[in-house]
Design a protein around this motif. Structure first.
Motif, PDB file in Angstrom:
ATOM      1  N   MET A 191       0.852  -1.179   0.000  1.00  0.00           N
ATOM      2  CA  MET A 191       0.000   0.000   0.000  1.00  0.00           C
ATOM      3  C   MET A 191       0.887   1.229   0.000  1.00  0.00           C
ATOM      4  O   MET A 191       2.067   1.161   0.319  1.00  0.00           O
TER       5      MET A 191
ATOM      6  N   THR B 246       1.418   3.797   1.868  1.00  0.00           N
ATOM      7  CA  THR B 246       2.203   4.166   3.054  1.00  0.00           C
ATOM      8  C   THR B 246       3.359   3.194   3.282  1.00  0.00           C
ATOM      9  O   THR B 246       4.426   3.584   3.765  1.00  0.00           O
ATOM     10  N   ILE B 247       3.170   1.929   2.929  1.00  0.00           N
ATOM     11  CA  ILE B 247       4.251   0.946   3.019  1.00  0.00           C
ATOM     12  C   ILE B 247       5.376   1.324   2.047  1.00  0.00           C
ATOM     13  O   ILE B 247       6.564   1.298   2.393  1.00  0.00           O
TER      14      ILE B 247
ATOM     15  N   GLN C  59       5.922   4.328   0.713  1.00  0.00           N
ATOM     16  CA  GLN C  59       6.559   5.561   1.216  1.00  0.00           C
ATOM     17  C   GLN C  59       7.595   5.228   2.289  1.00  0.00           C
ATOM     18  O   GLN C  59       8.708   5.765   2.289  1.00  0.00           O
TER      19      GLN C  59
ATOM     20  N   ARG D 224       4.670  11.192   6.945  1.00  0.00           N
ATOM     21  CA  ARG D 224       3.837  10.563   5.922  1.00  0.00           C
ATOM     22  C   ARG D 224       3.187  11.655   5.080  1.00  0.00           C
ATOM     23  O   ARG D 224       2.654  12.617   5.616  1.00  0.00           O
ATOM     24  N   PHE D 225       3.257  11.516   3.767  1.00  0.00           N
ATOM     25  CA  PHE D 225       2.599  12.464   2.872  1.00  0.00           C
ATOM     26  C   PHE D 225       1.172  12.026   2.654  1.00  0.00           C
ATOM     27  O   PHE D 225       0.914  10.846   2.414  1.00  0.00           O
ATOM     28  N   GLY D 226       0.244  12.976   2.715  1.00  0.00           N
ATOM     29  CA  GLY D 226      -1.150  12.656   2.406  1.00  0.00           C
ATOM     30  C   GLY D 226      -1.334  12.391   0.923  1.00  0.00           C
ATOM     31  O   GLY D 226      -2.157  11.564   0.515  1.00  0.00           O
ATOM     32  N   LEU D 227      -0.569  13.087   0.105  1.00  0.00           N
ATOM     33  CA  LEU D 227      -0.578  12.766  -1.322  1.00  0.00           C
ATOM     34  C   LEU D 227       0.040  11.380  -1.487  1.00  0.00           C
ATOM     35  O   LEU D 227       1.177  11.163  -1.070  1.00  0.00           O
ATOM     36  N   PRO D 228      -0.681  10.441  -2.076  1.00  0.00           N
ATOM     37  CA  PRO D 228      -0.158   9.062  -2.167  1.00  0.00           C
ATOM     38  C   PRO D 228       0.892   8.930  -3.258  1.00  0.00           C
ATOM     39  O   PRO D 228       0.656   8.368  -4.321  1.00  0.00           O
ATOM     40  N   ILE D 229       2.067   9.445  -2.949  1.00  0.00           N
ATOM     41  CA  ILE D 229       3.103   9.598  -3.953  1.00  0.00           C
ATOM     42  C   ILE D 229       3.623   8.245  -4.453  1.00  0.00           C
ATOM     43  O   ILE D 229       4.088   8.132  -5.592  1.00  0.00           O
TER      44      ILE D 229
ATOM     45  N   LEU E 174       1.127   7.161  -7.009  1.00  0.00           N
ATOM     46  CA  LEU E 174       1.044   8.042  -8.177  1.00  0.00           C
ATOM     47  C   LEU E 174       2.309   8.070  -9.027  1.00  0.00           C
ATOM     48  O   LEU E 174       2.256   8.451 -10.198  1.00  0.00           O
ATOM     49  N   SER E 175       3.453   7.677  -8.467  1.00  0.00           N
ATOM     50  CA  SER E 175       4.663   7.751  -9.292  1.00  0.00           C
ATOM     51  C   SER E 175       4.812   6.517 -10.184  1.00  0.00           C
ATOM     52  O   SER E 175       5.207   6.642 -11.351  1.00  0.00           O
TER      53      SER E 175
ATOM     54  N   LEU F 299       9.332   4.896  -6.852  1.00  0.00           N
ATOM     55  CA  LEU F 299       9.522   5.969  -5.866  1.00  0.00           C
ATOM     56  C   LEU F 299      10.982   6.047  -5.411  1.00  0.00           C
ATOM     57  O   LEU F 299      11.539   7.129  -5.255  1.00  0.00           O
TER      58      LEU F 299
END
Lengths: 413, 413
Positions: free
Chosen positions: B154, B156-157, B159, B177-182, B185-186, B219
């Motif tokens: 997921m 957050t994992i 990230q 932790r970024f709220g944007l699910p980078i 999205l990357s 990422l």
């Protein structure tokens, strides 16, 4: 396999970029197999990245350059797989040289402030007649429109404007600046997408076009991938810090010797967490048995996890969670992350190599994070020194040694 | 212009994705003009995004679905420009239907956990014989290798593992932790890059291939774009919170009614800041006149700016900085950012439209942040309801009404 090729083999890119956003776009094109001719200004020591401390010297990293062989880490990273020629685009005689290069190219990428290429007489409108199939890609802070060049667009400015700084942290807390320059790094990804799409179109129509990507638009479009507004308006706050109560148990926690993340929004995963923290008694407890209940009691649940982990070694915590099937992972430092053996093995991160001094342990750079079954990506050719390929590149388009020497003497090269 | 086309016009994508990472990749392909046929599992209500609260109802946003016309905001966002067909890929009879679709397609995108497509008999090795030119793109947490499907990936994992969480905040502070699910999205951006590159290659060779992108690799490769290791080893710490002392004055600051960013590392920009904060007396002061001096006295310099701004309205602060040519910008909320008129005008963010209820103020979604001079990107066709195009899509590949009805009755569709 000898028959494996690269997706962009045979394509030539004229690279008028400096700093980070533009060079990252052309780095990816080089990694995908394009020939990238990096055009650098001889009067300023070339791309500004060449003068970013630290440098790799014969003895390793140094804050200062100690010899002509030294190269900045930034350039070692961003210059890989490119050829370097010098050309002073402010010199009137440079234009014909650039035009001759454009005549042989498929793609041009530039990241001047909006309006600069027009002043130099090298914007898309001025060069398209030279090469009908040319794809001309511009990366700028706010797009190619008039007036957009007046606003400076550095990564932190773009992060601030995009809203992304307000997606981390907690309500009432200051904005959170990311050290990863996500504004500088997202625009080039869209620029590569736009460039490849336009090249594909040109293969069919024979006609290239202008591809215009803005840093602010690229990052804001990613922010707009999540309906933050809509979520907030129905009571899911945007900034929830380390935890995400609406997905509880979910967030980052501290073990004795490091941090870890848990993502366990489903019944199955949450049950794994409860077993891992030695609280099987809570599996059927009214307060935690359903997702709604866990969300309602998220603070308590997150507190239980935090308390369980606080005095345990990180390894033990992760083993327990993994054994019980709860999705969890350590929060790694960037240094650990870029050394992940599987990531390196897949070429998503690659060792950086100095053209003369080789590889120093600890120096890694981005790869092309795409594994093709019938193509090869490579970013293992070291970055060039300033102007290393000037004679070869111009020679190949018919400039004889005398002409090259004349241009050099006149300050064009 | 009537002659304007789209870069991927004529290309067909079979879309086996769910949730966020995969659907964002196919959303971009749709925006670039491809026909995207979204294949959804009828036994689970289709893509899980259809069941993400909140929903758009006739009366606006609601936590719960109130009628069959309602649609989740997630699906309204990610389903745009796609056709939806139902197909239960666990049903043995589904395979021939999928194979028939693949026969007519150019691209397939899937984001199952690694190994699942093989178990279903629809991995690249199993389908390549159906269509030599097919580009088959997989997005997964850790790549397509064996065993990689066992680890849940997921955002957050990802990230946490990528190191990105340790590029924000300050030393000793918890990860950010970024709220944007980078992470989510990357990977799709690289998947689109890989897909387009492979399509371009297939245009020349006639042969497609497997394109394998991992969320962690995507990422981490971006994290590896900055030489964080090297910088730390020569004394530039990675986590410096709101400010970046080595570029001072640089960072985010608080005005009376909001935050703003300043990026003024050069002499010229720094002088602008000093004039803006009414301290022209410091322009020639030993402590601030050079970049080295400003870095050595960064705390004091940042303190002066903070003190000057603390009791001033944000507008006044920004006007003063802009007037003096110091790069500065407000830190905007996501709600402000996605409404930026220029970003919306460029189509980088677009209003979301419900197929029946139209647009509600405040609902925006990502556009394709690429402005082409001779092509058009569009993400203005509303997302389809589950299975809306099953009959039309199968009819077009020669399935008659009786056969479709039979498949539906058998639980295949």
């Amino acid at each position: 396999m000898n028959t494996v090729t690269a997706p962009l083999k045979g394509k030539t890119v004229i690279d008028l970029t400096t700093a980070l956003a533009g060079p990252y776009a052309t780095l990816l094109l080089a990694g995908l197999g394009a020939r990238v001719i990096k055009v650098e200004n001889p009067t300023r020591g070339g791309d500004s990245s060449r003068n970013n401390s630290p440098y790799v010297t014969e003895d390793g990293l140094s804050l200062r350059r100690t010899s002509d062989d030294d190269m900045s880490v930034s350039m070692m990273l961003r210059g890989r797989g490119k050829e370097s020629i010098t050309l002073n685009l402010k010199h009137p005689e440079s234009r014909q040289v650039l035009f001759d290069l454009i005549g042989e190219a498929d793609i041009l990428v530039e990241n001047y402030s909006a309006g600069v290429t027009k002043r130099l007489g090298i914007d898309y409108a001025s060069v398209r007649h030279l090469n009908e199939k040319l794809v001309y890609t511009s990366i700028s802070g706010f797009g190619a429109g008039p007036g957009n060049g007046d606003r400076k667009a550095m990564d932190t400015i773009v992060q601030a404007l995009s809203g992304v700084m307000m997606t981390a942290g907690e309500p009432g807390q200051p904005p959170v600046r990311f050290g990863l320059p996500i504004g500088d790094l997202s625009a080039p990804l869209f620029a590569v997408i736009g460039t490849l799409a336009a090249v594909l179109q040109a293969e069919h129509t024979g006609e290239g076009q202008h591809v215009d990507v803005s840093m602010l638009g690229a990052l804001t479009s990613m922010v707009a991938c999540e309906p933050f507004d809509a979520l907030e308006s129905v009571g899911f706050p945007l900034r929830t810090g380390a935890y995400v109560p609406r997905l509880a148990p979910f967030g980052t926690f501290r073990a004795e010797d490091g941090y870890f993340a848990i993502c366990a929004p489903t019944d199955q995963f949450a049950a794994g967490v409860l077993r891992a923290i030695d609280r099987p008694d809570l599996l059927d407890a009214e307060d935690f048995a359903t997702r709604d209940a866990r969300v309602a009691n998220a603070d308590r649940l997150h507190g239980l996890i935090a308390g369980w982990a606080a005095e345990k070694p990180l390894d033990e915590v992760l083993q327990a969670l993994t054994r019980e099937g709860a999705p969890a992972a350590p929060v790694r430092s960037t240094a650990e992350a870029v050394r992940d053996p599987q990531v390196v093995q897949r070429g998503e991160v690659v060792p950086l190599v100095h053209p003369k001094f080789g590889h120093f342990e600890g120096l890694y750079g981005s790869g092309v994070p795409v594994v093709f079954s019938a193509s090869q990506t490579t970013l293992d050719v070291p970055a060039p020194h300033l102007g290393e390929h000037t004679d070869a590149v111009l020679g190949a388009i018919g400039y004889d040694a005398g002409r090259i020497e004349g241009l050099r003497a006149a300050g064009v090269l």
